[in-house]
Design a protein around this motif. Structure first.
Motif, PDB file in Angstrom:
ATOM      1  N   THR A   8       0.851  -1.183   0.000  1.00 29.21           N
ATOM      2  CA  THR A   8       0.000   0.000   0.000  1.00 29.21           C
ATOM      3  C   THR A   8       0.885   1.230   0.000  1.00 29.21           C
ATOM      4  O   THR A   8       1.780   1.357   0.835  1.00 29.21           O
ATOM      5  N   VAL A   9       0.660   2.121  -0.945  1.00 29.18           N
ATOM      6  CA  VAL A   9       1.459   3.353  -1.001  1.00 29.18           C
ATOM      7  C   VAL A   9       0.685   4.482  -0.332  1.00 29.18           C
ATOM      8  O   VAL A   9      -0.532   4.422  -0.181  1.00 29.18           O
ATOM      9  N   GLY A  10       1.407   5.514   0.073  1.00 27.89           N
ATOM     10  CA  GLY A  10       0.777   6.663   0.693  1.00 27.89           C
ATOM     11  C   GLY A  10       0.597   6.559   2.188  1.00 27.89           C
ATOM     12  O   GLY A  10      -0.101   7.363   2.782  1.00 27.89           O
ATOM     13  N   LEU A  11       1.218   5.549   2.810  1.00 28.67           N
ATOM     14  CA  LEU A  11       1.116   5.413   4.253  1.00 28.67           C
ATOM     15  C   LEU A  11       2.058   6.382   4.950  1.00 28.67           C
ATOM     16  O   LEU A  11       3.049   6.833   4.384  1.00 28.67           O
ATOM     17  N   GLY A  12       1.757   6.677   6.197  1.00 24.30           N
ATOM     18  CA  GLY A  12       2.527   7.663   6.936  1.00 24.30           C
ATOM     19  C   GLY A  12       3.864   7.167   7.442  1.00 24.30           C
ATOM     20  O   GLY A  12       4.197   5.987   7.367  1.00 24.30           O
ATOM     21  N   LEU A  13       4.611   8.125   7.966  1.00 24.14           N
ATOM     22  CA  LEU A  13       5.904   7.834   8.576  1.00 24.14           C
ATOM     23  C   LEU A  13       5.692   7.402  10.019  1.00 24.14           C
ATOM     24  O   LEU A  13       4.816   7.911  10.714  1.00 24.14           O
ATOM     25  N   TYR A  14       6.519   6.466  10.469  1.00 23.09           N
ATOM     26  CA  TYR A  14       6.489   6.010  11.855  1.00 23.09           C
ATOM     27  C   TYR A  14       7.478   6.831  12.677  1.00 23.09           C
ATOM     28  O   TYR A  14       8.365   7.507  12.139  1.00 23.09           O
ATOM     29  N   TYR A  15       7.346   6.723  13.995  1.00 22.05           N
ATOM     30  CA  TYR A  15       8.249   7.413  14.909  1.00 22.05           C
ATOM     31  C   TYR A  15       9.706   7.144  14.538  1.00 22.05           C
ATOM     32  O   TYR A  15      10.527   8.061  14.500  1.00 22.05           O
ATOM     33  N   GLU A  16      10.026   5.896  14.226  1.00 23.78           N
ATOM     34  CA  GLU A  16      11.412   5.528  13.909  1.00 23.78           C
ATOM     35  C   GLU A  16      11.920   6.197  12.629  1.00 23.78           C
ATOM     36  O   GLU A  16      13.118   6.303  12.411  1.00 23.78           O
TER      37      GLU A  16
END
Length: 157
Positions: A8-16
């Motif tokens: 899936t594209v367009g997912l957000g960035l994680y804390y890491e």
């Protein structure tokens, strides 16, 4: 297409993905007169600076059709949400905001971000707290707004 698993594209960035010092920018978006009119009508912002172009031409220090700061902030958050927070941005906690210059109809703005704080949450396991310094920049390189949101972000693990 077969039953293979697709990314899936367009997912957000994680804390890491957001260490202190990381910098990135969003795509741009051109401010249209229809956008400003719709925003003003939706929130009923009847200030003459946004509803009376004769007043603006004759009495305002800013000449021409400009966008309310709240609108510019909203567009900026939308640019960031689509690029960085899908399914990972859990809460907006705090911010300071400074309007530096007007954003005019016809301007194309983007957001330049730098992570200035990143720490794990003490009260919410699996969550990090990330503060960015965000500059809203127009097509000429002029900074029209800065703000420093603190957000709760999902950790990867």
């Amino acid at each position: 297409m077969n039953n293979e698993e697709l990314d899936t594209v367009g997912l957000g960035l994680y804390y890491e993905d957001l260490p202190i010092g990381r910098k990135f920018k969003t795509l741009g978006r051109t401010i249209q007169d229809a956008d400003v009119c719709a925003f003003i009508n939706v929130i009923h912002m009847t200030e003459v600076l946004f509803t009376d172009m004769d007043f603006v031409a004759k009495e305002s220090d800013i000449k021409g059709r400009f966008a309310p700061g709240a609108f510019v902030y909203g567009i900026s958050e939308g640019l960031l949400a689509q690029a960085t927070m899908q399914k990972t941005g859990y809460a907006f906690l705090h911010m300071e905001l400074d309007i530096k210059a007007p954003a005019m109809v016809g301007d194309t703005i983007h957001v330049e971000c730098e992570v200035i704080e990143a720490r794990l949450s003490n009260s919410r396991p699996g969550r990090g707290l990330v503060r960015t310094f965000n500059k809203v920049v127009n097509q000429n390189g002029a900074v029209v707004m800065t703000y420093t949101p603190l957000r709760m972000i999902k950790c990867r693990g």
